[in-house]
Scaffold this active site. Structure first.
Site, PDB file in Angstrom:
ATOM      1  N   ARG A 252      -1.327 -22.117  54.110  1.00  0.00           N
ATOM      2  CA  ARG A 252      -1.748 -23.268  53.312  1.00  0.00           C
ATOM      3  C   ARG A 252      -3.011 -23.821  53.950  1.00  0.00           C
ATOM      4  O   ARG A 252      -2.958 -24.403  55.026  1.00  0.00           O
ATOM      5  CB  ARG A 252      -0.621 -24.309  53.344  1.00  0.00           C
ATOM      6  CG  ARG A 252      -0.821 -25.495  52.434  1.00  0.00           C
ATOM      7  CD  ARG A 252       0.169 -26.603  52.789  1.00  0.00           C
ATOM      8  NE  ARG A 252      -0.297 -27.402  53.904  1.00  0.00           N
ATOM      9  CZ  ARG A 252       0.477 -28.045  54.769  1.00  0.00           C
ATOM     10  NH1 ARG A 252       1.780 -27.980  54.689  1.00  0.00           N
ATOM     11  NH2 ARG A 252      -0.054 -28.762  55.739  1.00  0.00           N
ATOM     12  N   HIS A 256      -0.524 -30.764  52.919  1.00  0.00           N
ATOM     13  CA  HIS A 256       0.739 -30.580  52.191  1.00  0.00           C
ATOM     14  C   HIS A 256       0.601 -31.148  50.773  1.00  0.00           C
ATOM     15  O   HIS A 256       0.952 -30.509  49.795  1.00  0.00           O
ATOM     16  CB  HIS A 256       1.865 -31.277  52.949  1.00  0.00           C
ATOM     17  CG  HIS A 256       3.150 -31.306  52.193  1.00  0.00           C
ATOM     18  ND1 HIS A 256       3.910 -30.177  51.974  1.00  0.00           N
ATOM     19  CD2 HIS A 256       3.799 -32.320  51.567  1.00  0.00           C
ATOM     20  CE1 HIS A 256       4.977 -30.505  51.255  1.00  0.00           C
ATOM     21  NE2 HIS A 256       4.924 -31.779  50.998  1.00  0.00           N
ATOM     22  N   TYR A 265      -1.127 -32.895  62.773  1.00  0.00           N
ATOM     23  CA  TYR A 265      -0.084 -32.027  63.333  1.00  0.00           C
ATOM     24  C   TYR A 265      -0.483 -30.553  63.468  1.00  0.00           C
ATOM     25  O   TYR A 265       0.245 -29.781  64.055  1.00  0.00           O
ATOM     26  CB  TYR A 265       1.210 -32.132  62.494  1.00  0.00           C
ATOM     27  CG  TYR A 265       1.026 -31.825  61.015  1.00  0.00           C
ATOM     28  CD1 TYR A 265       1.042 -30.520  60.543  1.00  0.00           C
ATOM     29  CD2 TYR A 265       0.842 -32.852  60.090  1.00  0.00           C
ATOM     30  CE1 TYR A 265       0.872 -30.242  59.199  1.00  0.00           C
ATOM     31  CE2 TYR A 265       0.667 -32.579  58.730  1.00  0.00           C
ATOM     32  CZ  TYR A 265       0.684 -31.277  58.297  1.00  0.00           C
ATOM     33  OH  TYR A 265       0.507 -31.001  56.961  1.00  0.00           O
TER      34      TYR A 265
HETATM   35  C1  LIG Z   1      16.174 -31.621  49.647  1.00  0.00           C
HETATM   36  C2  LIG Z   1      14.848 -32.111  50.116  1.00  0.00           C
HETATM   37  N1  LIG Z   1      14.675 -32.497  51.398  1.00  0.00           N
HETATM   38  C3  LIG Z   1      13.481 -32.935  51.839  1.00  0.00           C
HETATM   39  C4  LIG Z   1      12.416 -33.031  50.968  1.00  0.00           C
HETATM   40  C5  LIG Z   1      11.064 -33.523  51.467  1.00  0.00           C
HETATM   41  N2  LIG Z   1      10.112 -32.402  51.437  1.00  0.00           N
HETATM   42  C6  LIG Z   1       9.192 -32.276  50.473  1.00  0.00           C
HETATM   43  S1  LIG Z   1       8.242 -30.910  50.673  1.00  0.00           S
HETATM   44  C7  LIG Z   1       9.055 -30.489  52.097  1.00  0.00           C
HETATM   45  C8  LIG Z   1       8.640 -29.270  52.882  1.00  0.00           C
HETATM   46  C9  LIG Z   1       8.985 -27.977  52.233  1.00  0.00           C
HETATM   47  O1  LIG Z   1       8.358 -26.935  52.924  1.00  0.00           O
HETATM   48  P1  LIG Z   1       8.332 -25.467  52.402  1.00  0.00           P
HETATM   49  O2  LIG Z   1       9.656 -25.103  51.817  1.00  0.00           O
HETATM   50  O3  LIG Z   1       7.826 -24.598  53.483  1.00  0.00           O
HETATM   51  O4  LIG Z   1       7.297 -25.501  51.170  1.00  0.00           O
HETATM   52  P2  LIG Z   1       5.727 -25.809  51.204  1.00  0.00           P
HETATM   53  O5  LIG Z   1       5.584 -27.294  50.964  1.00  0.00           O
HETATM   54  O6  LIG Z   1       5.183 -25.376  52.510  1.00  0.00           O
HETATM   55  O7  LIG Z   1       5.158 -25.042  50.054  1.00  0.00           O
HETATM   56  C10 LIG Z   1      10.046 -31.425  52.400  1.00  0.00           C
HETATM   57  C11 LIG Z   1      10.903 -31.348  53.584  1.00  0.00           C
HETATM   58  C12 LIG Z   1      12.629 -32.662  49.631  1.00  0.00           C
HETATM   59  N3  LIG Z   1      11.658 -32.694  48.720  1.00  0.00           N
HETATM   60  N4  LIG Z   1      13.842 -32.195  49.229  1.00  0.00           N
END
Ligand SMILES: Cc1ncc(C[n+]2csc(CCOP(=O)(O)OP(=O)(O)O)c2C)c(N)n1
Ligand SMILES: [Mg+2]
Length: 351
Positions: A252, A256, A265
């Site tokens: 990425r 985010h 970070y």
């Molecule tokens: C069940 C849940 N827990 C926490 C969150 C908060 N949250 C939003 S995005 C994220 C990170 C997800 O990372 P990843 O699966 O690697 O996807 P990326 O954003 O890197 O595409 C989190 C923890 C959420 N949306 N849903």
């Protein structure tokens, strides 16, 4: 385990074949299709960030750096397949056939932005992490029961593999041998949490062993590796061989979301050595005689225009009805909510 799951590539960072046997399966049409869609979604992505900065779009989740993973996988689907995306997979859903204007509407908080085109099975983006994996397994199971050749793809990130729904989706799909492809984009981070703090296993692909299904670890920035691996997984799914787990290792490039600051970070130099997926395809095109300056120019103009038209369409869309926020929560509105609705409308001078 990293040795058991080496990253599979078809083309290297300089755009040369690592595995020249694919030469026969690659033609101008495929190369141009991959390039057009990758450029198109990159143009969309950069425009969306600009619109957000100008206050014309809500919070937005960019995917720059992940174009090869999203386009390569989406082009491997058939029109009747099912797509279960996350909030970062609009590059894949646009490639599959969701309109850019509808996608912009989603990022403006409009419920209309969740609507799938009439001729495509695209679910709204899953924001609760990993919830779409059991959904995809369920849709695939339904297709299996109906005896169709249709399959489903679940997009998810590295962080999603820590959720219970990851296990439930893969377990169910493997036990019932349903036609689903679990397409992981390992982009190194779950917001600010790096992959090495997220899990103790060396790879995501190796988790397939626990479910007794095929697992592939591929270079997610190599559009050919993504396209051919996803196609193989779908061919298998359609033949009744059940699910596949694909780990597409990618990066990425940006934040985010537009509400995030990765410099807090991520070490400044991290990821700087990764060759951009579009640059890599350009190098390949130059190396193997696919580069056509006129076509590139025309494609750049076409994609820029397409995005501009989508922005106009989004901005011309009728404004939302604020009452919707209250109206669609309960079948029968409780008194407290009715009171809040009345107070809010009064605040807006509408009562
Ligand atoms: C069940 C849940 N827990 C926490 C969150 C908060 N949250 C939003 S995005 C994220 C990170 C997800 O990372 P990843 O699966 O690697 O996807 P990326 O954003 O890197 O595409 C989190 C923890 C959420 N949306 N849903
Ligand atoms: Mg991630």
């Amino acid at each position: 385990m990293e040795q058991s799951y080496p990253i599979k590539r078809i083309v290297d960072d300089e755009g040369f074949f690592v595995d020249a046997s694919f030469d026969k399966q690659i033609d101008e049409q495929l190369v141009q299709e991959l390039y057009y869609h990758m450029l198109r979604i990159r143009t969309f992505d950069r425009k969306a960030i600009n619109l957000q900065r100008q206050g014309r779009l809500g919070t937005y989740a960019p995917f720059e750096g992940q174009e090869a993973a999203q386009v390569g996988s989406a082009l491997a689907l058939n029109a009747n397949d099912w797509v279960f995306p996350t909030y970062r997979d609009h590059g894949a859903t646009i490639t599959f056939g969701k309109s850019m204007a509808t996608t912009f509407l989603y990022w403006n908080g409009r419920v209309e932005g969740c609507k799938a085109p009439a001729d495509r099975n695209v679910f709204p983006p899953a924001v609760p992490i990993a919830t779409q994996l059991p959904h995809a397994a369920g849709a695939a199971w339904a297709e299996k029961k109906r005896g169709t050749p249709n399959a489903a793809i679940a997009y998810f990130g590295d962080g999603a593999t820590s959720e219970g729904d990851f296990h439930e989706g893969l377990n169910f799909a493997s036990v019932f041998k349903v036609p689903v492809v679990f397409f992981n984009q390992n982009n190194g981070y779950a917001i600010s949490v790096p992959i090495e703090k997220q899990m103790n296993s060396a790879t995501i692909a190796q988790k397939s062993v626990a479910y007794g299904i095929p697992g592939f670890r591929i270079d997610g920035n190599d559009c050919f590796a993504v396209y051919f691996t996803t196609k193989e997984a779908f061919d298998n799914a359609r033949c009744g061989n059940g699910p596949t787990l694909i780990e597409a290792v990618t990066w990425r490039k940006g934040a985010h979301t537009t509400a995030d600051d990765p410099s807090k970070y991520r070490p400044a130099q991290q990821g700087k050595d990764i060759v951009d997926p579009l640059t890599r395809l350009e190098l390949f095109m130059k190396n193997y005689g696919y580069w056509n300056e006129e076509w590139i120019q025309a494609t750049q103009e076409k994609t820029t225009r397409e995005v501009e038209v989508a922005v106009e369409e989004m901005e011309k869309f009728p404004p939302p009805n604020v009452e919707d926020v209250f109206n669609h929560v309960y079948a029968e509105m409780p008194a407290q909510l009715a009171e809040q609705k009345e107070a809010y409308l009064a605040h807006l001078g509408r009562q």
